[in-house]
Design a protein around this motif. Structure first.
Motif, mmCIF file in Angstrom:
data_model
loop_
_atom_site.group_PDB
_atom_site.id
_atom_site.type_symbol
_atom_site.label_atom_id
_atom_site.label_comp_id
_atom_site.label_asym_id
_atom_site.label_seq_id
_atom_site.Cartn_x
_atom_site.Cartn_y
_atom_site.Cartn_z
ATOM 1 N N HIS A 150 0.875 -1.181 0.000
ATOM 2 C CA HIS A 150 0.000 0.000 0.000
ATOM 3 C C HIS A 150 0.909 1.228 0.000
ATOM 4 O O HIS A 150 1.740 1.387 0.899
ATOM 5 C CB HIS A 150 -0.918 -0.011 1.224
ATOM 6 C CG HIS A 150 -1.826 1.181 1.322
ATOM 7 N ND1 HIS A 150 -2.496 1.698 0.233
ATOM 8 C CD2 HIS A 150 -2.170 1.971 2.371
ATOM 9 C CE1 HIS A 150 -3.211 2.744 0.616
ATOM 10 N NE2 HIS A 150 -3.036 2.929 1.901
ATOM 11 N N SER A 510 -14.043 -6.672 6.714
ATOM 12 C CA SER A 510 -12.970 -6.865 5.740
ATOM 13 C C SER A 510 -13.223 -8.175 5.012
ATOM 14 O O SER A 510 -14.086 -8.972 5.403
ATOM 15 C CB SER A 510 -11.607 -6.896 6.434
ATOM 16 O OG SER A 510 -11.533 -7.975 7.351
ATOM 17 N N CYS A 513 -8.311 -10.832 0.036
ATOM 18 C CA CYS A 513 -7.996 -10.440 -1.334
ATOM 19 C C CYS A 513 -6.616 -10.992 -1.688
ATOM 20 O O CYS A 513 -5.713 -11.024 -0.847
ATOM 21 C CB CYS A 513 -8.079 -8.930 -1.538
ATOM 22 S SG CYS A 513 -7.136 -7.941 -0.394
ATOM 23 N N CYS A 522 -8.624 -7.040 2.752
ATOM 24 C CA CYS A 522 -8.948 -5.721 2.205
ATOM 25 C C CYS A 522 -10.208 -5.192 2.891
ATOM 26 O O CYS A 522 -11.066 -5.970 3.323
ATOM 27 C CB CYS A 522 -9.190 -5.785 0.701
ATOM 28 S SG CYS A 522 -7.711 -6.115 -0.275
ATOM 29 N N CYS A 538 -4.007 -5.622 6.544
ATOM 30 C CA CYS A 538 -5.169 -5.169 5.791
ATOM 31 C C CYS A 538 -4.781 -3.946 4.965
ATOM 32 O O CYS A 538 -4.011 -3.100 5.430
ATOM 33 C CB CYS A 538 -6.300 -4.835 6.759
ATOM 34 S SG CYS A 538 -7.827 -4.261 5.964
ATOM 35 N N GLN A 541 -7.662 -1.366 -0.556
ATOM 36 C CA GLN A 541 -8.208 -1.914 -1.793
ATOM 37 C C GLN A 541 -7.307 -3.037 -2.298
ATOM 38 O O GLN A 541 -6.106 -3.076 -1.967
ATOM 39 C CB GLN A 541 -8.306 -0.818 -2.855
ATOM 40 C CG GLN A 541 -9.262 0.313 -2.475
ATOM 41 C CD GLN A 541 -9.148 1.504 -3.413
ATOM 42 O OE1 GLN A 541 -8.054 1.872 -3.824
ATOM 43 N NE2 GLN A 541 -10.283 2.094 -3.743
ATOM 44 N N PRO A 542 -7.824 -3.935 -3.098
ATOM 45 C CA PRO A 542 -6.991 -5.021 -3.630
ATOM 46 C C PRO A 542 -5.785 -4.484 -4.412
ATOM 47 O O PRO A 542 -5.873 -3.462 -5.082
ATOM 48 C CB PRO A 542 -7.957 -5.786 -4.550
ATOM 49 C CG PRO A 542 -9.317 -5.480 -4.016
ATOM 50 C CD PRO A 542 -9.238 -4.072 -3.502
#
Length: 561
Positions: A150, A510, A513, A522, A538, A541-542
């Motif tokens: 991320h 959640s 993913c 996710c 986590c 978004q994917p």
């Protein structure tokens, strides 16, 4: 609330010891920094820089859990024992005493901090990445390529490192998000010292500015005290640098060490704080008069920056992120340059017009997006903007009036003019890049406050029946506002629940993913990209193009171009 008091006390004592020890070392290498230690709050703030830099260094090789905190505490204990053998190492009781009225103001402020620090975290960015980033720091040594998983994890704010160190997650109770409370209290302690000096008849620009800024801490940041968001420390640091710059004028010494370290440290909190580096630059230029001390200033700056730069490289493959022009170092976990550019463009577009398409916003000429941005801001923000923009003109008018009337206190406003120019540079930089107000309050509020300082100084000289009522009236007004803020923010329903510990981070839905060779979690659609602290790991978004570099999460992540 009890936990907030205990963590604030621990943080304050530990930082004081590291700050006092650092001043002793600085005096050995910087002849110009000799002299009495500044106000204890300044010493604590220097210790904040030192402890965070040390924690960043430790995080390169170990998670910031109980062992890391233990090492920091042992270091503080050693400094405390060795320092106790020196005269003047610990503050005198007289340095900690405050007038009754100021003590009442600080008590009300402290209650306001306890009340708001224990609420639910409201900052959406904490849900999107702050809380998860803190958990990564608590759980693993710096993870190579974490920014591939991320992009915002690679923002690498030192503030999140400090929060992880003092989160006490290893106790298994919760990850405490109480460091903002500690920093706000130390800031208010410093500003209360200015109010106390004003009440004692020391109507200096530094004291008056501190008093003016004191209630604005809650007005601007009250809702942020419950979240480890990265805007709060940058804003407070900018305000403290401005106050310290006025306090040091004409008497450079130990305070220069504190301000230099804080100014360099600012950029490790958030890249939007880059204009604050000008304070360090000016102190360094003055320090160059002592050729023998130049190396000491350089070493001091390097000790603050080096751990942060190292963490940047591990998280993203770049020494500074997200700046596309900065070359990567070729590691296999290096974030693809297209992703770096996309992250930077997303920040710029969001800071200008958050609800419009990113590419559409960035394609707009300056005049167009600035006009649309202005039309979108609220009335009170427009007033703050106008006041900040007009600050140099207002200061010029005040200086002209003082010159024409040949007032003896003309030198007081002369001291305000250079500071106004320095802060105005930051204001212009903010306005022309990404003018989200939370990025700019550090500059805006100082510019709002500075034109008030000289008139308040004049009013402080008014004598009525043998008394000078202005500082007393100011203190009463501040106390009244603090009481009003406390009453308005009080949550009676959750009071007993918060009496010992703050409310924990929220838990939202959640779903699994996939990444190339594994599965993460996710945020579900109804969670609006917010993961908070649990579950872990986590992401909002994917991100299916990411792959693990090994069998353990701590081995890191990489991504093909």
């Amino acid at each position: 609330m009890i936990s907030a008091i205990l963590i604030t006390l621990l943080f304050t004592v530990v930082c004081y010891l590291y700050g006092r020890g650092s001043l002793w070392l600085a005096h050995k290498g910087l002849s110009g920094s000799t002299g009495a230690a500044p106000h204890p709050a300044w010493v604590v703030l220097l210790g904040w820089v030192v402890v965070t830099s040390l924690a960043s260094l430790l995080s390169l090789v170990m998670p910031l859990s109980g062992a890391a905190l233990g090492l920091v505490l042992v270091g503080a204990l050693v400094i405390g024992v060795l320092g106790g053998k020196q005269s003047g190492f610990y503050p005198k009781w007289s340095e900690l005493q405050l007038p009754v009225l100021v003590g009442g103001v600080l008590l009300l402020a402290g209650l306001g901090i306890l009340e708001n620090a224990t609420h639910n975290s409201l900052n959406p960015d904490t849900g999107i990445y702050h809380a998860q980033a803190i958990r990564w720091i608590e759980s693993f040594a710096a993870v190579p390529g974490l920014g591939n998983l991320h992009g915002r994890f690679a923002f690498n704010s030192s503030w999140l490192v400090a929060n992880a160190l003092f989160s006490f997650a290893f106790l298994g109770l919760q990850s405490f998000h109480l460091l903002p409370a500690a920093l706000v209290f130390i800031t208010l302690w410093l500003f209360a010292g200015g109010l106390a000096g004003w009440l004692r008849g020391e109507a200096s620009p530094a004291n008056i500015l501190k008093a003016v800024l004191l209630p604005l801490v809650f007005y601007i940041l009250g809702a942020e005290i419950s979240s480890p968001g990265t805007d709060l420390p940058v804003i407070l640091l900018a305000w403290m640098l401005a106050a310290g710059w006025l306090e040091r004028r004409g008497k450079p010494g130990s305070l220069d060490v504190v301000l230099f370290a804080m100014s360099v440290f600012a950029i490790t909190l958030k890249l939007s704080a880059a204009p604050l580096l000008v304070f360090a630059l000016l102190i360094f230029i003055r320090g160059m008069r002592d050729k023998a001390a130049v190396g000491s200033w350089v070493v001091m700056g390097a000790l603050v920056l080096a751990p942060w730069l190292a963490r940047n490289i591990i998280y993203s493959g770049y020494p500074v992120y997200p700046v596309p022009g900065v070359p990567g170092l070729g590691f296999d976990w290096q974030i693809p340059r297209t992703d770096v550019l996309a992250e930077q463009r997303a920040v710029l577009a969001w800071g200008r017009l958050p609800r419009l398409d990113r590419e559409e916003v960035l394609a707009m000429p300056l005049a167009q997006w600035l006009r649309m941005w202005y039309q979108d801001i609220t009335l009170n923000r427009r007033l703050i903007l106008f006041a900040a923009a007009a600050a140099p003109l207002l200061m010029g008018v005040e200086y002209a009036w003082a010159s024409i009337t040949r007032r003896k206190d003309r030198d007081e406003i002369s001291a305000l003019l250079p500071l106004t120019a320095l802060v105005y540079l930051g204001f212009v930089y903010w306005l022309l890049t990404a003018p989200d107000f939370r990025f700019g309050y550090g500059y805006l509020i100082v510019l709002f406050a500075l034109p008030l300082v000289y008139p308040l100084g004049i009013l402080s000289q008014v004598n009525i029946m043998g008394m000078k009522p202005m500082p007393v009236l100011a203190a009463l007004a501040i106390a009244g506002y603090q009481a009003l803020f406390l009453a308005q923010s009080f949550e009676a329903k959750s009071f007993t629940q918060r009496l010992v510990m703050p409310l924990a981070y929220r838990v939202l839905p959640s779903e699994p993913c996939e990444i190339v060779n594994g599965t993460v979690l996710c945020a579900a659609e109804e969670a609006w990209t917010e993961c908070w602290y649990d579950p872990f790991p986590c992401i909002p978004q994917p991100n299916p193009a990411v792959e693990r570099r090994g069998n353990d999460w701590g081995d890191g992540f990489r991504k093909g171009d």
